[in-house]
Scaffold this motif. Structure first.
Motif, PDB file in Angstrom:
ATOM      1  N   UNK A  61       0.819  -1.218   0.000  1.00  0.00           N
ATOM      2  CA  UNK A  61       0.000   0.000   0.000  1.00  0.00           C
ATOM      3  C   UNK A  61       0.852   1.267   0.000  1.00  0.00           C
ATOM      4  N   UNK A  62       1.797   1.351   0.953  1.00  0.00           N
ATOM      5  CA  UNK A  62       2.549   2.615   1.057  1.00  0.00           C
ATOM      6  C   UNK A  62       3.655   2.711   0.025  1.00  0.00           C
ATOM      7  N   UNK A 111     -12.400   6.942 -18.304  1.00  0.00           N
ATOM      8  CA  UNK A 111     -12.629   6.297 -17.004  1.00  0.00           C
ATOM      9  C   UNK A 111     -14.111   6.058 -16.770  1.00  0.00           C
ATOM     10  N   UNK A 181     -19.898   8.039  -7.013  1.00  0.00           N
ATOM     11  CA  UNK A 181     -18.958   8.787  -6.197  1.00  0.00           C
ATOM     12  C   UNK A 181     -18.453  10.016  -6.933  1.00  0.00           C
ATOM     13  N   UNK A 184     -16.137  12.844  -5.376  1.00  0.00           N
ATOM     14  CA  UNK A 184     -14.808  12.339  -5.090  1.00  0.00           C
ATOM     15  C   UNK A 184     -13.993  12.199  -6.383  1.00  0.00           C
ATOM     16  N   UNK A 307      -0.652  13.724   3.949  1.00  0.00           N
ATOM     17  CA  UNK A 307      -1.060  12.626   4.845  1.00  0.00           C
ATOM     18  C   UNK A 307      -0.915  13.025   6.301  1.00  0.00           C
ATOM     19  N   UNK A 310      -3.926  15.776   7.533  1.00  0.00           N
ATOM     20  CA  UNK A 310      -5.229  15.175   7.830  1.00  0.00           C
ATOM     21  C   UNK A 310      -5.072  13.662   7.784  1.00  0.00           C
ATOM     22  N   UNK A 311      -4.553  13.065   8.865  1.00  0.00           N
ATOM     23  CA  UNK A 311      -4.169  11.647   8.822  1.00  0.00           C
ATOM     24  C   UNK A 311      -5.334  10.705   8.533  1.00  0.00           C
ATOM     25  N   UNK A 312      -6.528  11.047   9.006  1.00  0.00           N
ATOM     26  CA  UNK A 312      -7.609  10.077   8.854  1.00  0.00           C
ATOM     27  C   UNK A 312      -8.387  10.309   7.569  1.00  0.00           C
ATOM     28  N   UNK A 313      -7.943  11.268   6.758  1.00  0.00           N
ATOM     29  CA  UNK A 313      -8.650  11.518   5.512  1.00  0.00           C
ATOM     30  C   UNK A 313      -7.678  11.510   4.343  1.00  0.00           C
ATOM     31  N   UNK A 314      -8.232  11.639   3.140  1.00  0.00           N
ATOM     32  CA  UNK A 314      -7.404  11.604   1.939  1.00  0.00           C
ATOM     33  C   UNK A 314      -7.382  13.004   1.350  1.00  0.00           C
TER      34      UNK A 314
ATOM     35  N   UNK B 185     -16.658   4.099   2.653  1.00  0.00           N
ATOM     36  CA  UNK B 185     -17.438   4.971   3.524  1.00  0.00           C
ATOM     37  C   UNK B 185     -17.847   4.184   4.755  1.00  0.00           C
ATOM     38  N   UNK B 209     -13.247   6.218  15.703  1.00  0.00           N
ATOM     39  CA  UNK B 209     -12.649   6.979  14.589  1.00  0.00           C
ATOM     40  C   UNK B 209     -12.883   8.459  14.806  1.00  0.00           C
ATOM     41  N   UNK B 210     -11.824   9.272  14.558  1.00  0.00           N
ATOM     42  CA  UNK B 210     -11.919  10.669  14.972  1.00  0.00           C
ATOM     43  C   UNK B 210     -12.888  11.504  14.160  1.00  0.00           C
ATOM     44  N   UNK B 211     -13.255  11.062  12.953  1.00  0.00           N
ATOM     45  CA  UNK B 211     -14.231  11.839  12.200  1.00  0.00           C
ATOM     46  C   UNK B 211     -15.577  11.117  12.228  1.00  0.00           C
ATOM     47  N   UNK B 215     -13.900   8.170   5.389  1.00  0.00           N
ATOM     48  CA  UNK B 215     -13.601   7.263   4.289  1.00  0.00           C
ATOM     49  C   UNK B 215     -12.340   6.535   4.731  1.00  0.00           C
ATOM     50  N   UNK B 217      -9.040   4.153   5.003  1.00  0.00           N
ATOM     51  CA  UNK B 217      -7.950   3.734   4.145  1.00  0.00           C
ATOM     52  C   UNK B 217      -7.793   2.228   4.280  1.00  0.00           C
ATOM     53  N   UNK B 219      -5.194   0.552   4.800  1.00  0.00           N
ATOM     54  CA  UNK B 219      -4.320   0.140   5.900  1.00  0.00           C
ATOM     55  C   UNK B 219      -5.003   0.266   7.250  1.00  0.00           C
ATOM     56  N   UNK B 248      -5.129  -6.513  -0.850  1.00  0.00           N
ATOM     57  CA  UNK B 248      -4.234  -6.737   0.290  1.00  0.00           C
ATOM     58  C   UNK B 248      -4.971  -7.281   1.511  1.00  0.00           C
TER      59      UNK B 248
END
Lengths: 341, 294
Positions: A61-62, A111, A181, A184, A307, A310-314, B185, B209-211, B215, B217, B219, B248
């Motif tokens: 992933x990373x 797409x 979506x 997004x 990253x 906003x760690x918990x979001x994209x 989601x 979860x903080x939010x 959405x 990830x 991981x 994965x």
């Protein structure tokens, strides 16, 4: 000469360290887990098998995301340098000149299923993006060119207008599609993001970027000559018009392939060649490799910042590059002393 | 001058048009002035419609959103767009009360409606028990307290019966509830779904979860290794799709043990009376030997 090689060596070390950092940021995997995965994956003897969860997160992933950041950043860096030489102006860049947004229009058309898959999906989307980008830059170039010269003001204005037009086309296509979506998807195309990275996505952008770098390096001497102006270059025996066409096609091809993988990420191609020129000078044999490294590094760090903020979001990485790039653009615009007519 | 006249006319139109008014505080803490006995109710979210019908006030509903499909009788009602809100269509239906969901609707829309003299009451459901409270509240607002109370009691009894089955369960699988299988989601902090999972005998992965509407990830899911994954994509959902979208995840316990389930979406994403059926459905999936199949 020696200092240039030292710079390349230094950049390589910096890139490697940054990749290690990039694959370490995210969910907490426990002490040393990331390094265990890297040691296992990078050594040919199997060694101690690491925790499978950490292995997937770090390696599947990373890592592709970090490599995609390097490829896209590096590719945008060299294309930025080539565009600036093409128009002999430091404000040129694939995003500003409308190539990126033309490419997003092409890619999103494909797409969302509006274009038939001619080849495999992995090839058709970059192809559609390439054609979109080529169309866009061709229009911009024709608008800006007059019989005797290329107007920089017209070039930039036409680029901005084309970018807005193609951005609207992308948004319209996406909103009128059955994609559940939509918002997004629009954000992805218009702001750019590396979150779709997988190993299987990487070959196309990597191969095309490498080919772009090799092509531009092969043209290093004619590119240097271009800095003297069309007349000067012609005097040195450079087929100027043919070279310009090649540059436009290479720029559209590389940008299109990168946009198909990551959306339109702006301003990398603007900032990077500038920063690099002050270190290595203007000769393309040194400028292009340095732009590749610096662009790769810049986008990797921008993605890390996105990253971390906003760690918990994209957070789309294009937001970060624009936050850095637009002030830079304005300063350049203000400082430049040459004629913009 | 013209502006002054218009303002004055506007001021006249804003006067209450007769009938008793009451002041109430809605679930967002807003103070709203409503008719004491509303006769024309418009609902701005499918979950709210379901609560109103459960509260026995379905005959007062004059319009629903384009997303509404339950109970089946809503098919004959006028429909308005709620996202974005079609204010003209709402005003044309002449509601004397608009009921909204704090999960879907925006208080800014309420301000626009207040400007044309249409009061908006926001409802928020934070847990399964919150559904019962919402039904009683709506019964109180719309003058159907007796029916609402009876329905809430019966739903409450159903919850008690489920609690009796699942209370003693000690092995509680960690459960991830997803609204989509491709883009992940999920329900974050403060969601009512955590109380459903808890009552069904599981532990919700995204409770902390903080939010509120994350959405996820890939991981995030890998690191938490949920034992059960529930997707609100209908009972005919093909579980293998999940691995296709997220290759994965082959080592995630839920996928290894074949515990990926599609569930009826409306039982989970609409915070209304059918959440109770959702909790039963989920409890059967989590503990098939304890809870009967629906």
């Amino acid at each position: 000469m020696k200092s240039a090689w030292l710079l390349v060596a230094g950049l390589t070390v910096l890139v490697l360290l940054s990749v290690v950092l990039a694959v370490s940021v995210g969910e907490d995997l426990g002490r040393g887990a990331v390094l265990r995965v890297l040691r296992h994956r990078l050594s040919f003897d199997a060694g101690a098998v690491p925790d499978p969860t950490a292995d997937r997160i770090v390696w599947l992933l990373r890592m592709p995301r970090a490599v995609l950041a390097l490829v896209v950043g590096g590719g945008l860096g060299i294309i930025g340098a080539a565009m600036q030489t093409l128009v002999r102006n430091p404000l040129a860049e694939p995003y500003i000149l409308g190539i990126s947004s033309g490419a997003t229009a092409g890619a999103s058309l494909f797409y969302l299923g509006f274009l038939p898959p001619l080849l495999s999906k992995a090839l058709s989307m970059p192809l559609a993006a390439f054609l979109g980008g080529l169309l866009s830059i061709t229009i911009v170039y024709l608008v800006a060119r007059s019989a005797t010269r290329l107007s920089v003001a017209r070039l930039l204005l036409a680029g901005v207008a084309m970018a807005a037009l193609m951005g609207s086309v992308t948004s319209f296509i996406t909103f009128s599609s059955p994609d559940p979506d939509k918002l997004r998807a629009v954000l992805f195309w218009l702001l750019g993001s590396l979150h779709r990275a997988t190993w299987s996505l990487l070959p196309a952008p990597a191969v095309v970027t490498a080919a772009g770098l090799v092509t531009l390096l092969a043209l290093a001497r004619p590119l240097d000559a271009m800095l003297l102006g069309d007349e000067g270059a012609r005097g040195l025996g450079v087929p100027v018009e043919a070279l310009k066409r090649i540059l436009i096609i290479v720029a559209a091809l590389v940008t299109g392939t990168l946009v198909a993988a990551s959306g339109a990420i702006g301003f990398v191609g603007l900032i990077v060649p500038h920063a690099v020129r002050s270190f290595v000078g203007v000769t393309h044999r040194r400028l292009l490799p340095a732009c590749f490294f610096a662009g790769a590094l810049f986008l990797l760090w921008a993605d890390l910042a996105a990253r971390a903020l906003l760690p918990s979001q994209e957070l789309p990485v294009g937001i970060i590059t624009a936050l850095c790039g637009v002030p830079f653009f304005l300063v350049l615009l203000r400082r430049s002393t040459y004629d913009h007519g | 001058m013209l502006l002054v006249i218009l303002a004055a006319l506007g001021g006249c139109a804003a006067q209450p048009q007769g009938g008793d008014l009451v002041l109430v505080t809605d679930d967002l803490g807003r103070t709203v002035q409503l008719p004491a006995a509303p006769q024309r109710v418009l609902t701005l979210a499918p979950s709210v419609t379901e609560v109103v019908f459960a509260a026995g006030a379905g005959d007062k509903v004059v319009g629903v959103t384009t997303a509404d499909d339950y109970p089946p009788t809503v098919a004959s009602l006028p429909r308005i767009s709620a996202l974005p809100v079609d204010f003209e269509a709402i005003v044309a239906l002449r509601p004397d009360l608009v009921l909204a969901s704090d999960q879907i609707n925006s208080p800014q829309d309420a301000a626009t409606l207040a400007a044309v003299d249409v009061p908006v009451y926001f409802m928020g459901v934070r847990s399964l028990d919150g559904v019962l409270v919402a039904i009683r509240t709506v019964g109180g607002l719309l003058g159907t307290s007796a029916v609402a109370s009876r329905v809430a009691d019966s739903l409450g009894a159903s919850l008690t019966a489920l609690r009796a089955l699942t209370d003693s369960i000690t092995v509680r699988p960690s459960t991830l509830l997803l609204i989509g299988d491709k883009t992940l989601y999920a329900f974050g902090r403060g969601s009512y779904t955590h109380s459903m999972i808890s009552l069904a005998g599981g532990v919700s992965v995204t409770e902390s979860h903080e939010t509120t509407a994350p959405i996820l990830k890939d991981e995030y899911v890998l690191a938490r290794r949920p034992e059960v994954i529930v997707i609100t994509a209908g009972t005919d959902y093909e579980p293998s799709m999940l691995l296709e979208h997220h290759p994965t995840w082959d080592i995630v316990p839920a996928l290894q043990q074949g515990r990926v389930y599609g569930v009826p979406g409306d039982y989970f994403v609409r915070p209304g009376p059918r959440l109770i059926a959702g909790a039963w459905h989920l409890a059967w999936r989590l503990h098939p030997s304890v809870v009967p199949a629906p």
